[in-house]
Design a protein around this motif. Structure first.
Motif, PDB file in Angstrom:
ATOM      1  N   LEU A 169       0.829  -1.209   0.000  1.00 45.83           N
ATOM      2  CA  LEU A 169       0.000   0.000   0.000  1.00 45.83           C
ATOM      3  C   LEU A 169       0.861   1.255   0.000  1.00 45.83           C
ATOM      4  CD1 LEU A 169      -2.922   1.227   0.398  1.00 45.83           C
ATOM      5  CD2 LEU A 169      -2.393   1.222   2.837  1.00 45.83           C
ATOM      6  N   VAL A 170       1.774   1.356   0.960  1.00 42.25           N
ATOM      7  CA  VAL A 170       2.587   2.557   1.118  1.00 42.25           C
ATOM      8  C   VAL A 170       3.530   2.746  -0.064  1.00 42.25           C
ATOM      9  CG1 VAL A 170       4.381   3.632   2.533  1.00 42.25           C
ATOM     10  CG2 VAL A 170       2.416   2.547   3.632  1.00 42.25           C
ATOM     11  N   GLY A 171       4.137   1.661  -0.533  1.00 43.55           N
ATOM     12  CA  GLY A 171       5.066   1.757  -1.661  1.00 43.55           C
ATOM     13  C   GLY A 171       4.391   2.250  -2.924  1.00 43.55           C
ATOM     14  N   ASN A 172       3.177   1.784  -3.176  1.00 43.88           N
ATOM     15  CA  ASN A 172       2.455   2.234  -4.371  1.00 43.88           C
ATOM     16  C   ASN A 172       2.022   3.685  -4.262  1.00 43.88           C
ATOM     17  OD1 ASN A 172       1.832   0.127  -6.589  1.00 43.88           O
ATOM     18  ND2 ASN A 172       1.604  -1.063  -4.713  1.00 43.88           N
ATOM     19  N   ILE A 173       1.560   4.090  -3.076  1.00 46.64           N
ATOM     20  CA  ILE A 173       1.191   5.493  -2.889  1.00 46.64           C
ATOM     21  C   ILE A 173       2.413   6.385  -3.103  1.00 46.64           C
ATOM     22  CG2 ILE A 173       0.420   7.208  -1.207  1.00 46.64           C
ATOM     23  CD1 ILE A 173      -1.399   5.066  -0.006  1.00 46.64           C
ATOM     24  N   SER A 174       3.557   5.946  -2.616  1.00 49.00           N
ATOM     25  CA  SER A 174       4.789   6.714  -2.834  1.00 49.00           C
ATOM     26  C   SER A 174       5.112   6.832  -4.313  1.00 49.00           C
ATOM     27  CB  SER A 174       5.962   6.054  -2.087  1.00 49.00           C
ATOM     28  OG  SER A 174       5.904   6.333  -0.715  1.00 49.00           O
ATOM     29  N   GLY A 175       4.787   5.799  -5.069  1.00 44.05           N
ATOM     30  CA  GLY A 175       5.024   5.865  -6.509  1.00 44.05           C
ATOM     31  C   GLY A 175       4.250   6.996  -7.166  1.00 44.05           C
TER      32      GLY A 175
END
Length: 342
Positions: A169-175
């Motif tokens: 979740l967090v990694g994709n939002i950071s993307g």
């Protein structure tokens, strides 16, 4: 004979020393890897859950800045810090985003006061720090992808635990955030433009109810950003409103931040004000186990509010004034006394 024997003994001694040094170095490598594995295990099981209970975004960002190089260095000895890397690079990025925001507000005040050189300098500083934020966020996304692998259409990674799902979740939002910050930096980092489509697809791999309505909220935010990615008959604003409500009900208001970001990017003042007011009004019964994620939502909301206040008044959101606006008194009577707030 004595001389030859002595030379042989010296040669054997040198070989023994070299061999011992090699074994010692190999032993160090084993020790370093074991240390890295223990540190990563501790970070995953203890440090990260503990940090999630904090609502101090500044502490999280400074921790990310200070600890990330140490954590990621264990890659060199065979440990695998990629999942934690996605989290700490994300928190480290908020430091750069805060400085970029402060520079943007300085730019707005300088423009308002007619100080041309000050405005130009502030804009340059804003772009530099936006580039730093974009690079950190993209590195977070890359760490996530290294941990789970690139997924094709219709495929999902093996997310074996809540921790794995949070990293996803967090990694994709950071993307997505890296793409937005790179835009603010005039494309200085060169974030691939197809990252938004990948994130929109990746969010389908998470249970929307379990993760506070955020997965569908992220998808809807991408649809507003790139309408060609929206499914037929999709209603991005309805999805964002539903995401915000689910966040209020669960005590993690990330959906509200997504709603506000979309409204801000689209220049929709009515929805923007609603998002900020609703966020401020729903500050009870928050989930203490994920206080940091809710605080990051507040960091985003307050930053948007500060931009709006500064553009119109030359000052940030007054203390205790989140959810209010400079013209509230004019629209609905003396509901807000700005002087009292200041």
């Amino acid at each position: 004979m004595g001389s030859l024997s002595m030379k042989k003994m010296l040669r054997h001694s040198r070989l023994a020393l070299v061999g011992g040094a090699i074994l010692a170095l190999q032993g160090c490598g084993v020790i370093y890897k074991s240390t890295g594995d223990i540190l990563i295990s501790f970070g995953r099981s203890e440090m990260l859950p503990y940090m999630m209970t904090y609502n101090d975004v500044r502490m999280a960002c400074v921790t990310g800045e200070a600890q990330t190089p140490l954590l990621m260095s264990f890659e060199r000895v065979g440990s695998h810090p990629e999942k934690l890397g996605a989290m700490v690079f994300t928190t480290a990025a908020t430091c750069a985003e805060q400085i970029a925001l402060d520079s943007e507000l300085r730019y707005m005040r300088a423009v308002k006061d007619g100080r041309v050189n000050e405005a130009q300098d502030a804009r340059i500083e804003q772009k530099r720090w936006s580039a730093v934020a974009a690079q950190r966020q993209y590195t977070a996304y890359q760490n996530m992808m290294e941990a789970f692998g690139e997924q094709k259409e219709g495929e999902c990674p093996k997310l074996k635990s809540d921790f794995d799902e949070m990293v996803w979740l967090v990694g994709n939002i950071s993307g997505v955030q890296s793409l937005l910050n790179d835009g603010n930096a005039d494309g200085a980092v060169g974030i691939p433009r197809d990252i938004a489509a990948k994130v929109e697809r990746n969010m389908k791999c998470l249970d929307n109810d379990q993760w506070w309505g955020v997965p569908r909220g992220v998808r809807a935010a991408v649809w507003n950003l790139l309408p060609m990615l929206a499914p037929p008959n999709a209603d991005a604003w309805a999805e964002l409103e539903a995401s915000a409500k689910k966040g209020f009900d669960s005590g993690i208001r990330l959906g509200s931040a997504l709603y506000a970001m979309s409204a801000f990017s689209k220049g929709d003042d009515e929805r923007l004000r609603k998002a900020i007011r609703d966020y401020a009004a729903n500050d009870q019964n928050l989930d203490a186990d994920y206080a940091m994620l809710d605080a990051i939502a507040g960091f985003i909301i307050t930053g948007i509010s500060d931009r709006e206040w500064t553009e119109n008044t030359g000052k940030r959101t007054p203390i205790g004034g989140l959810g209010t606006f400079w013209d509230d008194a004019a629209k609905s009577g003396p509901a807000v006394d700005i002087n009292d707030l200041l």
